[in-house]
Design an enzyme around this catalytic site. Structure first.
Site, PDB file in Angstrom:
ATOM      1  N   SER A 121       0.844  -1.136   0.043  1.00  0.00           N
ATOM      2  CA  SER A 121       0.054  -0.043   0.018  1.00  0.00           C
ATOM      3  C   SER A 121       0.919   1.090  -0.050  1.00  0.00           C
ATOM      4  O   SER A 121       0.534   2.429  -0.507  1.00  0.00           O
ATOM      5  CB  SER A 121      -0.825  -0.113   1.178  1.00  0.00           C
ATOM      6  OG  SER A 121      -1.596  -1.151   1.323  1.00  0.00           O
ATOM      7  N   HIS A 142      -2.425  -3.036  -6.530  1.00  0.00           N
ATOM      8  CA  HIS A 142      -2.801  -2.892  -5.170  1.00  0.00           C
ATOM      9  C   HIS A 142      -4.545  -3.013  -4.991  1.00  0.00           C
ATOM     10  O   HIS A 142      -5.243  -1.884  -5.576  1.00  0.00           O
ATOM     11  CB  HIS A 142      -2.666  -1.376  -4.896  1.00  0.00           C
ATOM     12  CG  HIS A 142      -2.757  -0.829  -3.512  1.00  0.00           C
ATOM     13  ND1 HIS A 142      -3.556   0.437  -3.262  1.00  0.00           N
ATOM     14  CD2 HIS A 142      -2.634  -1.205  -2.316  1.00  0.00           C
ATOM     15  CE1 HIS A 142      -3.781   0.580  -1.998  1.00  0.00           C
ATOM     16  NE2 HIS A 142      -3.318  -0.519  -1.329  1.00  0.00           N
ATOM     17  N   GLU A 154      -5.249  -0.775  -8.089  1.00  0.00           N
ATOM     18  CA  GLU A 154      -4.241   0.351  -8.798  1.00  0.00           C
ATOM     19  C   GLU A 154      -3.209  -0.694  -9.337  1.00  0.00           C
ATOM     20  O   GLU A 154      -2.774  -1.399  -8.638  1.00  0.00           O
ATOM     21  CB  GLU A 154      -3.874   1.036  -7.713  1.00  0.00           C
ATOM     22  CG  GLU A 154      -4.914   1.982  -7.159  1.00  0.00           C
ATOM     23  CD  GLU A 154      -4.556   2.996  -6.036  1.00  0.00           C
ATOM     24  OE1 GLU A 154      -4.706   4.420  -6.271  1.00  0.00           O
ATOM     25  OE2 GLU A 154      -4.070   2.472  -5.190  1.00  0.00           O
ATOM     26  N   ASN A 192      -4.856   6.147  -1.803  1.00  0.00           N
ATOM     27  CA  ASN A 192      -4.341   6.404  -0.279  1.00  0.00           C
ATOM     28  C   ASN A 192      -3.732   7.777  -0.241  1.00  0.00           C
ATOM     29  O   ASN A 192      -3.629   8.515   0.894  1.00  0.00           O
ATOM     30  CB  ASN A 192      -3.279   5.255   0.004  1.00  0.00           C
ATOM     31  CG  ASN A 192      -3.996   3.904   0.432  1.00  0.00           C
ATOM     32  OD1 ASN A 192      -5.215   4.000   0.782  1.00  0.00           O
ATOM     33  ND2 ASN A 192      -3.141   2.935   0.590  1.00  0.00           N
TER      34      ASN A 192
HETATM   35  P1  NAD Z   1      -2.016  -9.879   7.418  1.00  0.00           P
HETATM   36  O1  NAD Z   1      -1.094  -9.708   8.320  1.00  0.00           O
HETATM   37  O2  NAD Z   1      -3.520 -10.008   7.220  1.00  0.00           O
HETATM   38  O3  NAD Z   1      -1.644 -11.066   6.158  1.00  0.00           O
HETATM   39  C1  NAD Z   1      -0.144 -11.306   5.976  1.00  0.00           C
HETATM   40  C2  NAD Z   1       0.217 -12.855   5.728  1.00  0.00           C
HETATM   41  O4  NAD Z   1       1.358 -12.949   5.140  1.00  0.00           O
HETATM   42  C3  NAD Z   1      -0.083 -13.361   7.166  1.00  0.00           C
HETATM   43  O5  NAD Z   1      -0.820 -14.338   6.961  1.00  0.00           O
HETATM   44  C4  NAD Z   1       1.488 -13.972   7.335  1.00  0.00           C
HETATM   45  O6  NAD Z   1       1.641 -15.199   7.792  1.00  0.00           O
HETATM   46  C5  NAD Z   1       2.014 -14.118   5.849  1.00  0.00           C
HETATM   47  N1  NAD Z   1       3.516 -14.309   5.898  1.00  0.00           N
HETATM   48  C6  NAD Z   1       4.358 -13.490   6.542  1.00  0.00           C
HETATM   49  N2  NAD Z   1       5.458 -13.789   6.105  1.00  0.00           N
HETATM   50  C7  NAD Z   1       5.364 -14.596   5.062  1.00  0.00           C
HETATM   51  C8  NAD Z   1       6.429 -15.296   4.181  1.00  0.00           C
HETATM   52  N3  NAD Z   1       7.667 -14.991   4.248  1.00  0.00           N
HETATM   53  N4  NAD Z   1       5.860 -16.184   3.319  1.00  0.00           N
HETATM   54  C9  NAD Z   1       4.499 -16.417   3.088  1.00  0.00           C
HETATM   55  N5  NAD Z   1       3.641 -15.725   3.989  1.00  0.00           N
HETATM   56  C10 NAD Z   1       4.119 -14.962   4.858  1.00  0.00           C
HETATM   57  O7  NAD Z   1      -1.703  -8.358   6.269  1.00  0.00           O
HETATM   58  P2  NAD Z   1      -2.719  -7.915   5.317  1.00  0.00           P
HETATM   59  O8  NAD Z   1      -3.572  -6.994   5.757  1.00  0.00           O
HETATM   60  O9  NAD Z   1      -3.287  -8.933   4.470  1.00  0.00           O
HETATM   61  O10 NAD Z   1      -1.811  -7.094   4.235  1.00  0.00           O
HETATM   62  C11 NAD Z   1      -1.022  -7.661   3.277  1.00  0.00           C
HETATM   63  C12 NAD Z   1      -0.440  -6.673   2.473  1.00  0.00           C
HETATM   64  O11 NAD Z   1      -1.507  -6.038   1.767  1.00  0.00           O
HETATM   65  C13 NAD Z   1       0.493  -5.401   2.937  1.00  0.00           C
HETATM   66  O12 NAD Z   1       1.612  -5.048   2.065  1.00  0.00           O
HETATM   67  C14 NAD Z   1      -0.482  -4.370   3.094  1.00  0.00           C
HETATM   68  O13 NAD Z   1       0.063  -3.170   3.112  1.00  0.00           O
HETATM   69  C15 NAD Z   1      -1.603  -4.839   1.873  1.00  0.00           C
HETATM   70  N6  NAD Z   1      -2.672  -4.152   2.132  1.00  0.00           N
HETATM   71  C16 NAD Z   1      -3.543  -4.266   3.073  1.00  0.00           C
HETATM   72  C17 NAD Z   1      -4.893  -3.790   3.085  1.00  0.00           C
HETATM   73  C18 NAD Z   1      -5.603  -4.030   4.257  1.00  0.00           C
HETATM   74  O14 NAD Z   1      -6.624  -3.145   4.327  1.00  0.00           O
HETATM   75  N7  NAD Z   1      -5.320  -4.784   4.996  1.00  0.00           N
HETATM   76  C19 NAD Z   1      -5.425  -3.188   1.793  1.00  0.00           C
HETATM   77  C20 NAD Z   1      -4.523  -3.169   0.693  1.00  0.00           C
HETATM   78  C21 NAD Z   1      -3.195  -3.472   0.800  1.00  0.00           C
END
Ligand code: NAD
Length: 546
Positions: A121, A142, A154, A192
């Site tokens: 993000s 994104h 995006e 964002n």
């Molecule tokens: P999250 O913490 O819910 O999930 C991340 C997952 O990655 C976890 O299940 C974790 O176990 C796994 N993980 C960690 N290390 C790993 C590895 N080496 N190999 C494989 N899996 C691994 O996080 P999220 O909210 O899903 O966010 C993930 C990405 O998406 C981030 O970059 C975040 O900025 C982006 N994002 C989040 C949102 C949101 O609203 N949550 C929206 C858009 C983008």
């Protein structure tokens, strides 16, 4: 299904990864989901079960389709399973070191022609790409939360991305029924970047005691937003909000994204929002009893001075509420026009003494400070003692208008951002008698308005938050980063805005936007509030954006 991409890997099956895997499998792709260990894998499986199960319960998906979707997703804990994928989407936590390590590994296991994408993000896609030996094959994709629901994706290219890699991802996104908006690699991308300036400003206003959190949120939801800024930050997570603001600030050094100190304090205290049960709000506690003191009581007798659309809207609201309402217009023609608009039942004329016995007198004449001041002085001469005097002036501080009377303590500001709508911004000046303000709030409630209390500051709540965000969008347009359609699509499909910022400017009028920005700039001298040159030029030309 997109021809170039059939088998897709997803790394990390948390909030976003599981949603993305589901979207891909719904689109008919075979998906390989990889997690860090078996426990995390089980959580990922549960995420997928829960989300598709919910869709079945709501009648949006059949049991057979659910089974087919889940059947297309292979789950594992080894990157080796990704070797045959055409595209891999990384959705691990938002840490540059972690993402770079994941990309290094992907670079070694994936086919050389595979495209590698990150769902970051706020991190730089270019910095992530630099961890691989194939930066030309790296893009950002994104998705927005929840991925199965939100339409926007995006798509981000760096200076090195090959056009073919970008096209493959754009086509894939389109084939999933999503709206792809392609932009370059800048912190916050479109959505964002525009959203967090506004959210951060709202946090700062709360911190400054400008308005209560409930009033800030209610004011903004009245404009059609799905939720208020503080509720939204609690939902996103204050840690994530802080990090996104920091990332954008690091790149722009724009004060608008310098995190409001309260964000950092709350994060330091471990109050991260909904996920920890407390952020700006506390969750899961029994509802507090409504505060006493704003009981609506009997309908006030209302007097309205003015004859324009705002005056008419106030008269109509009072009529609907069953209040005894009278108006005074500037001359006979104007009085006739008001009668034509509101119906014969309303008494009115041109003599201010008609307002002498009113409980609430609303000054709603043209936005001209001299006219407003002389009218208020005249109202002061006729109004009964103890009447609430409300001025709708919005271009100067309310106190400047109140001082035209000999009873500034009885004067409040009243701003109806949408005259037909339910919201009323109620402004106490530095001398407003609290009892008068209470009574004004009770009267407004009785007239069917939701009063929100705002400081006596330029733009009150709604315009102070909305117009700088619109100005930010014009600056983005002006910089050539994205066109008007992309900007509007990002905010409507990614953030649930009822209308995109560029279309919104054409709707509210460039004159009004520039007027609010000038008032804000005069008050705060913050360069972010200076009207974007393009906005000012179009206004001068009498033109619109579209
Ligand atoms: P999250 O913490 O819910 O999930 C991340 C997952 O990655 C976890 O299940 C974790 O176990 C796994 N993980 C960690 N290390 C790993 C590895 N080496 N190999 C494989 N899996 C691994 O996080 P999220 O909210 O899903 O966010 C993930 C990405 O998406 C981030 O970059 C975040 O900025 C982006 N994002 C989040 C949102 C949101 O609203 N949550 C929206 C858009 C983008």
């Amino acid at each position: 299904m997109s021809a170039a991409v059939s088998r897709v890997g997803v790394v990390g099956l948390g909030t976003m990864g599981a949603g993305i895997a589901e979207v891909l499998a719904r689109g008919g792709h075979s998906v390989v989901g990889v997690e860090v260990n078996n426990d995390a894998l089980q959580r990922g499986r549960d995420n997928l079960e829960r989300s598709t199960g919910r869709a079945v319960r709501r009648g949006r998906l059949s049991e057979e389709d659910k089974a087919a979707i889940l059947g297309r997703i292979e789950l594992g804990t080894s990157f080796a399973g990704l070797a045959e994928c055409d595209l891999v989407i990384e959705a691990v936590p938002e840490r540059l070191d972690l993402k770079r390590r994941v990309f290094e590994e992907l670079d070694t296991v994936c086919r050389p022609d595979a495209v590698l994408a990150t769902n970051t993000s706020s991190l730089s896609v270019t910095e992530i790409a630099a961890a691989t030996g194939r930066p030309e094959q790296i893009v950002g994709v994104h998705f927005f939360n929840p991925a199965p629901v939100m339409k926007l994706v995006e798509v981000i290219h760096t200076v090195l991305t090959r056009p073919e890699a970008l096209t493959a991802v754009e086509e894939l996104v389109g084939s999933l029924g999503k709206v792809a908006v392609t932009v370059g690699d800048r912190a916050g991308f479109i959505a964002n970047r525009l959203l967090f300036g506004y959210l951060n400003q709202a946090a700062g206003m709360y911190e400054d005691g400008y308005a209560t959190r409930e009033d800030l949120d209610a004011a903004m939801t009245s404009t059609g937003l799905p939720m208020g800024p503080l509720t939204l930050m609690d939902l996103i997570g204050l840690d994530v909000s802080l990090e996104v603001c920091e990332a954008i600030y690091r790149e722009t050094r724009d004060r608008r994204h310098a995190p409001a100190p309260i964000l950092r304090r709350l994060v330091t205290a471990g109050l991260l929002g909904r996920k920890t049960g407390r952020g700006f709000y506390t969750y899961g506690e029994p509802e507090q009893a409504a505060e006493p003191g704003t009981e609506p009581g009997a309908a006030p007798s209302v007097g309205v001075a003015g004859s324009g659309p705002l005056a008419v809207a106030v008269i109509q609201a009072a009529e609907r509420a069953g209040a005894d309402v009278r108006f005074v217009a500037g001359d006979d023609d104007k009085a006739r026009a008001v009668r034509d608009a509101v119906g014969e039942g309303v008494t009115g004329g041109t003599d201010l003494s008609l307002l002498a016995d009113r409980d609430l007198i609303v000054e709603a004449v043209a936005e001209d400070v001299a006219v407003k001041r002389s009218l208020l002085a005249a109202v002061d001469d006729v109004a009964r003692k103890g009447a609430v005097l409300a001025t709708t002036g919005a271009t100067v501080p309310v106190i400047e208008l109140a001082m035209a009377t000999d009873r500034p303590q009885d004067v409040v500001g009243l701003h109806l951002p949408d005259p037909e709508g339910g919201l009323a911004e109620l402004v106490s000046t530095v001398v407003t008698d609290p009892e008068i303000a209470e009574r004004a709030a009770a009267y407004l409630t009785r007239l069917g308005k939701r009063p929100v209390r705002s400081a006596d500051r330029a733009g009150f709540i709604v315009d102070a938050l909305r117009v700088p965000y619109l100005n930010d969008a014009v600056r983005m347009l002006e910089s050539g980063y994205a066109d008007a359609d992309a900007i509007d699509a990002a905010m409507t499909h990614g953030c649930g805005y009822p209308i995109g910022p560029i279309a919104d400017l054409d709707r509210i009028g460039l004159d009004r936007a520039v007027e609010v920005l000038r008032a804000l700039y005069t008050e705060y001298r913050d360069p972010a509030f200076a009207p974007a040159p393009l906005l000012d030029r179009l206004r001068t030309a009498g033109a619109t954006f579209r």
